[in-house]
Design an enzyme around this catalytic site. Structure first.
Site, PDB file in Angstrom:
ATOM      1  N   GLU A   1      -0.883  -8.349   5.125  1.00 35.10           N
ATOM      2  CA  GLU A   1      -0.647  -8.634   6.842  1.00 35.10           C
ATOM      3  C   GLU A   1      -1.958  -8.348   7.418  1.00 35.10           C
ATOM      4  O   GLU A   1      -2.092  -8.868   8.722  1.00 35.10           O
ATOM      5  CB  GLU A   1       0.376  -7.384   7.131  1.00 35.10           C
TER       6      GLU A   1
ATOM      7  N   HIS B   1      -3.797  -5.643   1.331  1.00 38.56           N
ATOM      8  CA  HIS B   1      -2.813  -5.701   2.498  1.00 38.56           C
ATOM      9  C   HIS B   1      -2.775  -7.143   2.879  1.00 38.56           C
ATOM     10  O   HIS B   1      -3.452  -7.623   4.031  1.00 38.56           O
ATOM     11  CB  HIS B   1      -3.465  -5.024   3.655  1.00 38.56           C
TER      12      HIS B   1
ATOM     13  N   CYS C   1       0.694  -1.216   0.030  1.00 35.80           N
ATOM     14  CA  CYS C   1      -0.108  -0.315  -0.078  1.00 35.80           C
ATOM     15  C   CYS C   1       0.703   1.344  -0.092  1.00 35.80           C
ATOM     16  O   CYS C   1       1.560   1.762  -0.926  1.00 35.80           O
ATOM     17  CB  CYS C   1      -1.074   0.062   1.109  1.00 35.80           C
TER      18      CYS C   1
END
Lengths: 224, 73
Positions: free
Chosen positions: A196, A194, A84
């Site tokens: 994560e 994302h 990002c």
């Protein structure tokens, strides 16, 4: 195996990135004002709003002290994943081709997207099943991937387009539905979604974990 | 000296902000408005205006997506 997660003022996904890395390797934070990569085997540049995203997203962060070392590391073949805002920083730093522009909708988009794995033969995707569909969230206002048409043709021909938004699931107007690209040498990877935030079924998907595991596997292999 | 730098999206790059302003102008009844593009004007005090192009290339603009024009300086 040690991963490093860069922390800028304004980073907000650095802790989730560290938690994701910790599932596959050791991890240390890398403070923006330092000039030391602490001997890490890979660098993650996390999401957020580094330096307030003033001027352009990533434009100021790209000149942070730690970025001197990150750029040297990448130029020497070190593995870097920009997520990002980290993707935006990598583009501004010239580590990745193209740029990220304001979403066509002009709106902040925060939702789960479906991704097509375009290139499973990269250090960042090698542990994923070829042809896999990944469910990973996006949350950004500046995620419309742009590069001139001739550059896009070259990226596609060279396998540098790693992830695409599934048909009709492009959240930002990215050209050719591009969600993630890698450098020509294949050691720098940037993506708007994302991974994560998708490492535990508790939050709806663990499809993102495969990207971190791939990187660990790729680096383990190269160390043997 | 005082300098002004105009930075705007390159021709051919979709500018959704300009498009939104264009639709709003039409909604207000302004006819015959087209191709609205929105950039930014950067004002700065510089002692050496010769360095302005470098400032633009390295930081103030992203040459891949933006063109810049040094208005004075």
């Amino acid at each position: 195996m040690k991963f490093g997660v860069v922390v800028f003022p304004g980073s907000c996904d650095d802790v989730d990135a560290q938690l994701a890395c910790a599932r596959v390797a050791d991890v240390v934070p890398l403070w923006h004002a330092d000039h030391d990569l602490q001997g890490v085997d890979a660098v993650i540049i996390p999401g957020g709003f580094s330096y307030g995203d003033y001027l352009r997203a990533g434009a100021i962060a790209r000149f942070a002290p730690i970025m001197t070392e990150v750029i040297d590391f990448a130029r020497a073949g070190g593995h870097v994943m920009g997520i990002c805002n980290g993707f935006q920083v990598c583009c501004e730093a010239g580590l990745l081709p193209g740029a990220l522009l304001t979403n066509t909708s002009l709106r902040f988009v925060c939702r789960q997207v479906s991704l097509e794995l375009v290139n499973p033969d990269t250090p960042f995707t090698r542990s994923l099943a070829p042809g896999a569909r990944l469910s990973i969230p996006v949350k950004h206002t500046t995620g419309r991937y742009y590069a001139p048409a001739a550059d896009l043709d070259r990226l596609e021909a060279q396998g540098q387009v790693v992830l695409r938004y599934a048909p009709a699931d492009n959240p930002n107007g990215s050209l050719r539905d591009i969600a993630g690209v890698m450098s020509e040498q294949g050691n720098v990877f940037g993506l708007m979604p994302h991974p994560e935030h998708a490492v535990d079924p508790l939050t709806g998907s663990s499809d993102g974990l495969g990207l971190f595991a791939s990187l660990r596997d790729a680096l383990s292999g190269s160390l043997v | 000296m005082h300098a002004r730098v105009l930075v705007r999206p390159k021709a051919g790059i979709l500018d959704p902000q300009g498009a939104a302003a264009e639709r709003a102008l039409a909604a207000l009844g302004f006819a015959g408005v087209g191709d609205v593009r929105i950039g930014r004007l950067i004002e700065l005090e510089v002692t050496d205006p010769a360095t302005l192009p470098q400032m633009c290339e390295r930081l103030l603009a992203n040459p891949l997506i933006e063109e810049y024009e040094i208005l004075d300086g």
